[in-house]
Scaffold this active site. Structure first.
Site, short mmCIF file in Angstrom:
data_model
loop_
_atom_site.label_atom_id
_atom_site.label_comp_id
_atom_site.label_asym_id
_atom_site.label_seq_id
_atom_site.Cartn_x
_atom_site.Cartn_y
_atom_site.Cartn_z
CG HIS A 109 -21.24 -43.72 128.15
ND1 HIS A 109 -20.80 -43.19 127.20
CD2 HIS A 109 -20.01 -44.12 128.82
CE1 HIS A 109 -19.48 -42.84 127.16
NE2 HIS A 109 -19.23 -43.62 127.98
CG HIS A 146 -17.51 -47.72 126.75
ND1 HIS A 146 -16.34 -47.23 126.06
CD2 HIS A 146 -18.05 -46.74 127.43
CE1 HIS A 146 -16.15 -45.94 126.58
NE2 HIS A 146 -16.92 -45.70 127.45
CD GLU A 178 -15.71 -42.17 126.85
OE1 GLU A 178 -16.77 -42.03 126.29
OE2 GLU A 178 -15.39 -43.06 127.73
CB SER A 186 -23.76 -43.23 124.40
OG SER A 186 -22.84 -42.52 124.79
N1 HBI Z 1 -13.90 -44.29 135.38
N2 HBI Z 1 -15.76 -45.58 135.67
C1 HBI Z 1 -15.00 -44.52 134.89
N3 HBI Z 1 -15.35 -44.61 133.57
C2 HBI Z 1 -14.56 -43.98 132.75
O1 HBI Z 1 -14.71 -43.76 131.55
C3 HBI Z 1 -13.51 -43.13 133.06
C4 HBI Z 1 -13.21 -43.00 134.43
N4 HBI Z 1 -12.14 -42.71 135.19
C5 HBI Z 1 -11.15 -41.71 134.25
C6 HBI Z 1 -11.63 -41.54 132.90
N5 HBI Z 1 -12.77 -42.35 132.30
C7 HBI Z 1 -10.98 -40.61 131.73
O2 HBI Z 1 -10.64 -39.47 132.45
C8 HBI Z 1 -9.65 -41.19 131.41
O3 HBI Z 1 -8.76 -41.47 132.39
C9 HBI Z 1 -9.59 -42.80 130.78
FE FE Z 2 -17.04 -43.65 128.36
#
Ligand code: HBI
Ligand code: FE
Length: 313
Positions: A177, A182, A222, A241
């Site tokens: 993903h 990304h 996303e 993805s």
């Molecule tokens: N942590 N590793 C990771 N990847 C993400 O995409 C991610 C996250 N923590 C929180 C989150 N996304 C979302 O809930 C938003 O807070 C951005």
């Molecule tokens: Fe993501």
């Protein structure tokens, strides 16, 4: 401290959150979701070998120091197969379904079905294109920490791979993903500016604003789509993805609405299938400009100026 002082303090609003001055201060150890153990509905729940592998990779990420190269991992034949399967399928849809910015940076990475990309190699390309960095992480971070990372132009990325029983599904972010969703977008400086605005806004955000920013991130980074000559194309990583989500996005079934960061954002759905509606940008410049206005409405320019003066970017 006098008792009067203490009781006065309890009547006041909670103190503002500690703002990280350096990327190392962004906490990459506090995990949500599948941090400690997998939930019952995770495809790897009953697979002890998978859990061990995921944990070992997470352990490496915890030991990583900002500025050091990201350790290379040797992926197993099964992991390579998962990566290759997903790449082969998604690649067929990108020319018709992905936005032009994604299509233009995608070839830089030279993805091959029989080689799982190394995060460090991805990071090198981002350094040269947008100046963003990648920090390995063991799983889902707390939203505040994850969003604060974006203010440092840092994307926290997982390094483990989804369970081989379901190559087309993962309930949590995984390397496939991160890389197919990304990374190519993060090589585009205009898109990066949009993402950076969300990060900067998070520096001075209170808990409810963090929740709002989480939704803004969700409906753009996303699951965002962008208008392109009368069509809509995917730029959100959750769409890019997923083979099924890409087809669904283009099917004409889901609702499309203009993106407005000031509006109350709908509840996010993580589990029940594809998105019922997508938010549409006219362009990344336009999206970044709207997010800049939103950022200015919650985080003062003085705070950001002071923060910039303190950190060593
Ligand atoms: N942590 N590793 C990771 N990847 C993400 O995409 C991610 C996250 N923590 C929180 C989150 N996304 C979302 O809930 C938003 O807070 C951005
Ligand atoms: Fe993501």
């Amino acid at each position: 401290r006098s008792r009067v002082g203490a009781s006065a303090a309890t009547l006041e609003a909670p103190p503002p959150p500690q703002i990280p001055r350096t990327l190392s201060e962004v906490d990459n150890g506090k995990l949500l979701g599948f941090g400690a153990d997998l939930a019952e509905d995770h495809p790897g729940f009953k697979d002890a070998g998978y859990k061990k592998r995921r944990q070992d990779i997470g352990h490496l990420a915890r030991g990583h120091e900002v500025g050091e190269p990201i350790p290379y991992l040797e992926y197993t034949p099964e992991e390579v197969r998962v990566w290759g399967t997903v790449l082969r399928e998604l690649r067929q849809l990108y020319p018709s379904h992905a936005c032009k910015e994604y299509l233009s940076t995608f070839p830089l990475f030279d993805f091959k079905e029989d080689i799982v990309p190394q995060l460090e190699d991805m990071a090198k390309i981002l350094r040269q294109t947008s100046g963003w960095q990648i920090r390995p992480v063991a799983g889902l971070l707390h939203p505040r920490d994850f969003l604060n990372g974006l203010a440092f132009k840092c994307f926290h990325s997982t390094q483990y791979i989804r369970h081989p029983s379901r190559p087309n599904y993962t309930p949590e972010p995984d390397l496939v993903h991160e890389i197919l969703g990304h990374v190519p977008m993060l090589a585009n400086p205009v898109f990066c500016d949009l993402v950076h605005q969300i990060g900067l806004a998070s520096l001075g955000a209170n808990e409810s604003q963090i929740w709002h920013l989480t939704k803004l991130y969700w409906y753009t980074v996303e699951f965002g789509v962008v208008r392109e000559a009368g069509d809509i194309k995917a730029f959100g990583a959750g769409v890019l993805s997923s083979f099924g989500e890409l087809k669904h996005m283009a099917s004409g079934t889901p609702a499309l609405e203009p993106f407005d960061p000031f509006m109350k954002q709908p509840k996010m759905s993580y589990k029940d299938g594809y998105q019922k509606r997508y938010f549409v940008l006219d362009s990344f410049e336009d999206g970044a400009s709207k997010l800049r206005d939103y950022c200015a409405s919650i985080t003062s320019p003085e705070l950001i100026k002071e923060w910039r003066a303190h950190q060593s970017l």
